[in-house]
Design a protein around this motif. Structure first.
Motif, PDB file in Angstrom:
ATOM      1  N   ARG A   1       0.858  -1.177   0.000  1.00 23.25           N
ATOM      2  CA  ARG A   1       0.000   0.000   0.000  1.00 23.25           C
ATOM      3  C   ARG A   1       0.898   1.231   0.000  1.00 23.25           C
ATOM      4  NH1 ARG A   1      -5.697  -0.560   0.075  1.00 23.25           N
ATOM      5  NH2 ARG A   1      -5.734   1.280   1.365  1.00 23.25           N
ATOM      6  N   ARG A   2       0.516   2.224  -0.751  1.00 17.49           N
ATOM      7  CA  ARG A   2       1.302   3.446  -0.818  1.00 17.49           C
ATOM      8  C   ARG A   2       0.636   4.526   0.014  1.00 17.49           C
ATOM      9  NH1 ARG A   2       1.500   3.216  -7.004  1.00 17.49           N
ATOM     10  NH2 ARG A   2      -0.618   2.677  -6.522  1.00 17.49           N
ATOM     11  N   VAL A   3       1.440   5.252   0.763  1.00 17.76           N
ATOM     12  CA  VAL A   3       0.937   6.244   1.702  1.00 17.76           C
ATOM     13  C   VAL A   3       1.130   7.643   1.120  1.00 17.76           C
ATOM     14  CG1 VAL A   3       1.132   7.196   4.029  1.00 17.76           C
ATOM     15  CG2 VAL A   3       1.492   4.739   3.643  1.00 17.76           C
ATOM     16  N   VAL A   4       0.023   8.387   1.060  1.00 19.26           N
ATOM     17  CA  VAL A   4       0.038   9.760   0.571  1.00 19.26           C
ATOM     18  C   VAL A   4      -0.304  10.688   1.726  1.00 19.26           C
ATOM     19  CG1 VAL A   4      -1.056  11.418  -0.992  1.00 19.26           C
ATOM     20  CG2 VAL A   4      -0.679   9.061  -1.739  1.00 19.26           C
ATOM     21  N   LEU A   5       0.540  11.675   1.955  1.00 21.76           N
ATOM     22  CA  LEU A   5       0.239  12.737   2.900  1.00 21.76           C
ATOM     23  C   LEU A   5      -0.459  13.826   2.095  1.00 21.76           C
ATOM     24  CD1 LEU A   5       0.362  14.136   5.639  1.00 21.76           C
ATOM     25  CD2 LEU A   5       2.738  14.772   5.132  1.00 21.76           C
ATOM     26  N   LEU A   6      -1.751  14.006   2.328  1.00 23.23           N
ATOM     27  CA  LEU A   6      -2.582  14.938   1.577  1.00 23.23           C
ATOM     28  C   LEU A   6      -2.832  16.185   2.415  1.00 23.23           C
ATOM     29  CD1 LEU A   6      -4.579  15.755  -0.699  1.00 23.23           C
ATOM     30  CD2 LEU A   6      -6.308  14.414   0.524  1.00 23.23           C
ATOM     31  N   VAL A   7      -2.371  17.338   1.928  1.00 22.99           N
ATOM     32  CA  VAL A   7      -2.511  18.579   2.677  1.00 22.99           C
ATOM     33  C   VAL A   7      -3.340  19.561   1.851  1.00 22.99           C
ATOM     34  CG1 VAL A   7      -1.313  20.337   4.020  1.00 22.99           C
ATOM     35  CG2 VAL A   7      -0.193  18.126   3.581  1.00 22.99           C
ATOM     36  N   GLU A   8      -4.526  19.843   2.350  1.00 19.82           N
ATOM     37  CA  GLU A   8      -5.482  20.717   1.647  1.00 19.82           C
ATOM     38  C   GLU A   8      -6.332  21.410   2.694  1.00 19.82           C
ATOM     39  OE1 GLU A   8      -7.608  22.870  -0.419  1.00 19.82           O
ATOM     40  OE2 GLU A   8      -6.411  21.600  -1.747  1.00 19.82           O
ATOM     41  N   ASP A   9      -6.387  22.738   2.646  1.00 19.44           N
ATOM     42  CA  ASP A   9      -7.127  23.478   3.669  1.00 19.44           C
ATOM     43  C   ASP A   9      -8.627  23.564   3.398  1.00 19.44           C
ATOM     44  OD1 ASP A   9      -6.292  25.200   1.518  1.00 19.44           O
ATOM     45  OD2 ASP A   9      -6.833  26.935   2.716  1.00 19.44           O
ATOM     46  N   GLU A  10      -9.061  23.292   2.178  1.00 19.43           N
ATOM     47  CA  GLU A  10     -10.495  23.294   1.869  1.00 19.43           C
ATOM     48  C   GLU A  10     -11.076  21.910   2.199  1.00 19.43           C
ATOM     49  OE1 GLU A  10     -12.424  25.774   0.958  1.00 19.43           O
ATOM     50  OE2 GLU A  10     -10.746  27.192   0.900  1.00 19.43           O
ATOM     51  N   PRO A  11     -11.943  21.813   3.219  1.00 21.12           N
ATOM     52  CA  PRO A  11     -12.450  20.503   3.643  1.00 21.12           C
ATOM     53  C   PRO A  11     -13.098  19.684   2.524  1.00 21.12           C
ATOM     54  CG  PRO A  11     -13.053  22.182   5.241  1.00 21.12           C
ATOM     55  CD  PRO A  11     -12.455  22.903   4.061  1.00 21.12           C
ATOM     56  N   PHE A  12     -13.902  20.326   1.676  1.00 20.20           N
ATOM     57  CA  PHE A  12     -14.579  19.587   0.610  1.00 20.20           C
ATOM     58  C   PHE A  12     -13.561  18.973  -0.354  1.00 20.20           C
ATOM     59  CE2 PHE A  12     -16.198  19.375  -3.725  1.00 20.20           C
ATOM     60  CZ  PHE A  12     -17.257  18.497  -3.553  1.00 20.20           C
ATOM     61  N   VAL A  13     -12.557  19.761  -0.741  1.00 22.78           N
ATOM     62  CA  VAL A  13     -11.534  19.267  -1.673  1.00 22.78           C
ATOM     63  C   VAL A  13     -10.714  18.167  -1.011  1.00 22.78           C
ATOM     64  CG1 VAL A  13      -9.501  19.907  -3.059  1.00 22.78           C
ATOM     65  CG2 VAL A  13     -11.457  21.484  -2.889  1.00 22.78           C
ATOM     66  N   ARG A  14     -10.350  18.375   0.257  1.00 25.51           N
ATOM     67  CA  ARG A  14      -9.568  17.374   0.985  1.00 25.51           C
ATOM     68  C   ARG A  14     -10.336  16.056   1.085  1.00 25.51           C
ATOM     69  NH1 ARG A  14      -8.584  20.161   5.288  1.00 25.51           N
ATOM     70  NH2 ARG A  14     -10.353  19.385   6.497  1.00 25.51           N
TER      71      ARG A  14
END
Length: 145
Positions: free
Chosen positions: A15-28
């Motif tokens: 499994r590949r781990v992505v650190l996803l950083v997005e301040d807009e809750p809907f987009v995140r």
């Protein structure tokens, strides 16, 4: 119209781990669901501080950083630089709804990619797969020499 088929989690050896950083809750949330649906493990964060905590809590083990450029506090670019002080080989996917010349022009920092918003599910998944395939090839070449 046929949808492209992406390998499911059972077809991947790791499994590949992505650190996803997005301040807009809907987009995140939408991006997180998309990535999880095609087999990625996702560590979501709303800003750079949250991202650094998630990174540390995951034992500093991520396969890719996906971050919006414009974040509250430190920018996505600054976050990438901070992570690369401990893990220099982390590929970074920068995203933004504002097309900035330094993001779309060459040369970029090594292992740094850009995906303009809004992006489609297919564009997101294809870009992630390409970045991680490139990273795998680089690691294999490094170990072979």
């Amino acid at each position: 119209m046929a949808l492209s088929r992406h390998p499911g989690p059972s077809e991947r050896s790791l499994r590949r781990v992505v650190l996803l950083v997005e301040d807009e809750p809907f987009v995140r949330d939408a991006t997180c669901r998309t990535l999880q649906s095609v087999g990625f493990d996702v560590l979501p964060a709303a800003d750079a501080e949250e991202a650094m905590k998630a990174y540390e809590n995951n034992g500093r083990k991520i396969d890719l950083l996906m971050t919006d450029l414009a974040l509250p506090g430190r920018s996505g670019r600054q976050l990438a630089q901070d992570l690369r002080t401990t893990s220099a080989e982390i590929p970074v996917l920068l995203t933004s709804g504002y097309v900035e010349p330094e993001c779309t022009s060459e040369p970029r920092e090594p292992r740094t990619y850009f995906l303009p918003k809004p992006y489609s599910r297919a564009d997101l998944v294809e870009t992630m797969e390409k970045i991680l395939s490139d990273a795998l090839l680089r690691r294999a070449a490094t170990h072979a020499s």
